[in-house]
Design an enzyme around this catalytic site. Structure first.
Site, PDB file in Angstrom:
ATOM      1  N   TYR A 109       0.642  -1.364  -2.494  1.00  0.00           N
ATOM      2  CA  TYR A 109       0.818  -0.749  -1.176  1.00  0.00           C
ATOM      3  C   TYR A 109      -0.552  -0.478  -0.566  1.00  0.00           C
ATOM      4  O   TYR A 109      -1.479  -0.048  -1.270  1.00  0.00           O
ATOM      5  CB  TYR A 109       1.593   0.572  -1.274  1.00  0.00           C
ATOM      6  CG  TYR A 109       1.620   1.322   0.041  1.00  0.00           C
ATOM      7  CD1 TYR A 109       2.622   1.081   0.968  1.00  0.00           C
ATOM      8  CD2 TYR A 109       0.625   2.244   0.362  1.00  0.00           C
ATOM      9  CE1 TYR A 109       2.637   1.738   2.192  1.00  0.00           C
ATOM     10  CE2 TYR A 109       0.637   2.906   1.582  1.00  0.00           C
ATOM     11  CZ  TYR A 109       1.640   2.643   2.494  1.00  0.00           C
ATOM     12  OH  TYR A 109       1.652   3.285   3.702  1.00  0.00           O
ATOM     13  N   GLU A 197       0.165  -0.752   8.092  1.00  0.00           N
ATOM     14  CA  GLU A 197       0.652  -0.743   6.711  1.00  0.00           C
ATOM     15  C   GLU A 197       0.985  -2.149   6.231  1.00  0.00           C
ATOM     16  O   GLU A 197       1.534  -2.966   6.977  1.00  0.00           O
ATOM     17  CB  GLU A 197       1.897   0.143   6.646  1.00  0.00           C
ATOM     18  CG  GLU A 197       2.580   0.220   5.306  1.00  0.00           C
ATOM     19  CD  GLU A 197       3.845   1.065   5.371  1.00  0.00           C
ATOM     20  OE1 GLU A 197       3.766   2.263   5.080  1.00  0.00           O
ATOM     21  OE2 GLU A 197       4.916   0.521   5.728  1.00  0.00           O
TER      22      GLU A 197
END
Length: 387
Positions: A109, A197
């Site tokens: 992530y 993101e």
């Protein structure tokens, strides 16, 4: 303003972030042609909608390149995709991202957000990707790595490398991750993002790629990026919020049944908190502002009346620049024009208060004037529960 996955990937790719080969399609035949042009054994069809949880909701399909892609694409395109984020109304799917399927060795992530406590951009990363970062932060916060970026120096190369080597001790992978970290930060700053993101950021062989991406933009900074306006997909936005933006109102749709009209963001937040404290659920945040006109108040009232979930209206106004009589005329104008008689609880104080109260009392509408904010909140919650 939110961007679709394919749009976010295009922006990141321009900054040198590797992404899977693919193209966005708008009809099943186009999807079939795009899949065959990839010349891979399998392709993935991904619904383009402003929501997470698309895979669990049936918005992502893994299909053989020789299979019936048109049928599968038809099942996804044109549907209302209902996920844990959208609520029962879902989001319409009018575009499909057709991509190659890559072997995945690792999922990570990577994201950039603004830490409002420190006032700094924070880079977040984790060796566990492909999961909701909120869930990871709640259940395993120790697995999240954060770096606060000094606003004057910006992200330094050593910070990007430090983060990269915390995610991987493989030199080839770490070098690519460091470049990706810098690219995500650059995008966040350049486009005035509220979120940039990549989830997951994957390792596939000797390459690091963005398998999925999300970019959210600050509406207040869009005037500096007119080129991004063409990326707006209004079908993904709430119609009431679009209407409020057009009328110059600060409106955010929530999930409850108590419609709120307040002036001032601080008072509006306090009003929502008080409703929740007494067991109610607000249907919206709506700040009409200090200088609202009679028509502006009427527009705000019409937005509430357009929300079919609203059972009762709570008006909480401290009349300074916005006079109480102007407020009353605007509310009465909207209700009379619509012929709707929702119960209304009003707590108003300030300039021309007596004239405002008199207008409400003489209107013949079901408006109860309560001087105490706490009592007014209790009453509006009780009314909502009884209807």
């Amino acid at each position: 303003m939110n961007l679709h996955e394919y749009q976010a990937k295009e922006i990141l790719a321009k900054r040198g972030v590797p992404i899977p080969r693919g193209s966005v399609c708008y009809d099943p035949l186009e999807a079939q042609i795009a899949a065959r042009e990839l010349k891979t054994e399998k392709v993935v069809l991904k619904a383009q909608a402003h929501t997470g949880g698309r895979g669990k909701a049936g918005g992502v399909a893994l299909v053989s390149a020789e299979g019936d892609i048109r049928t599968k694409a038809s099942e996804i395109l044109g549907r209302q995709l209902v996920t844990y984020q959208t609520g029962p109304e879902g989001k319409p799917v009018s575009a499909l991202l057709v991509e190659e399927v890559l072997p995945i060795d690792r999922e990570m992530y990577l994201g950039a957000v603004l830490d409002r406590t420190s006032g700094k951009v924070t880079i977040m990363a984790s060796s566990e990707g492909g999961v909701e970062i909120e869930k990871l932060a709640r259940e395993s916060p120790e697995k999240i790595i954060t770096i606060a970026v000094d606003p004057l120096r910006g992200l330094t190369p050593f910070q990007a490398r430090l983060l990269a080597y915390k995610l991987s001790d493989n030199k080839i992978h770490a070098q690519q991750i460091a470049k990706t970290v810098s690219a995500v930060y650059d995008v966040f700053i350049k486009y005035d993002c509220t979120l940039a993101e990549i989830n997951p950021l994957i390792v596939s062989g000797d390459k690091v790629l963005a398998l999925d991406a999300k970019i959210n933009l600050d509406e207040n900074a869009l005037f500096r990026h007119p080129e991004l306006e063409s990326m707006r997909d209004r079908s993904q936005e709430d119609l009431l919020e679009l209407s409020a933006r057009k009328d110059g109102l600060s409106y955010i749709k929530l999930t409850g049944d108590i419609g709120c009209i307040v002036n001032g963001a601080g008072l509006a937040m306090a009003t929502l908190d008080l409703i929740a404290l007494h067991g109610g659920s607000p249907a919206n945040f709506l700040d009409v502002g200090g200088g609202a006109s009679e028509q502006g108040v009427a527009d705000a009232m019409n937005i509430l009346l357009d929300d079919r979930r609203v059972k009762v209206v709570f008006i909480n106004i401290f009349g300074g620049i916005l006079r109480c009589d102007v407020l009353a005329r605007g509310v009465i104008k909207a209700l009379n024009a619509r012929g709707v008689a929702l119960p209304i609880v009003a707590r108003i104080e300030g300039t021309n208060i007596e004239e405002g109260r008199e207008l409400f009392e003489q209107s013949g509408l079901p408006i109860e004037m309560i001087p105490s904010l706490d009592e007014a909140a209790r009453l509006v919650v009780a009314k909502a529960k009884s209807l």
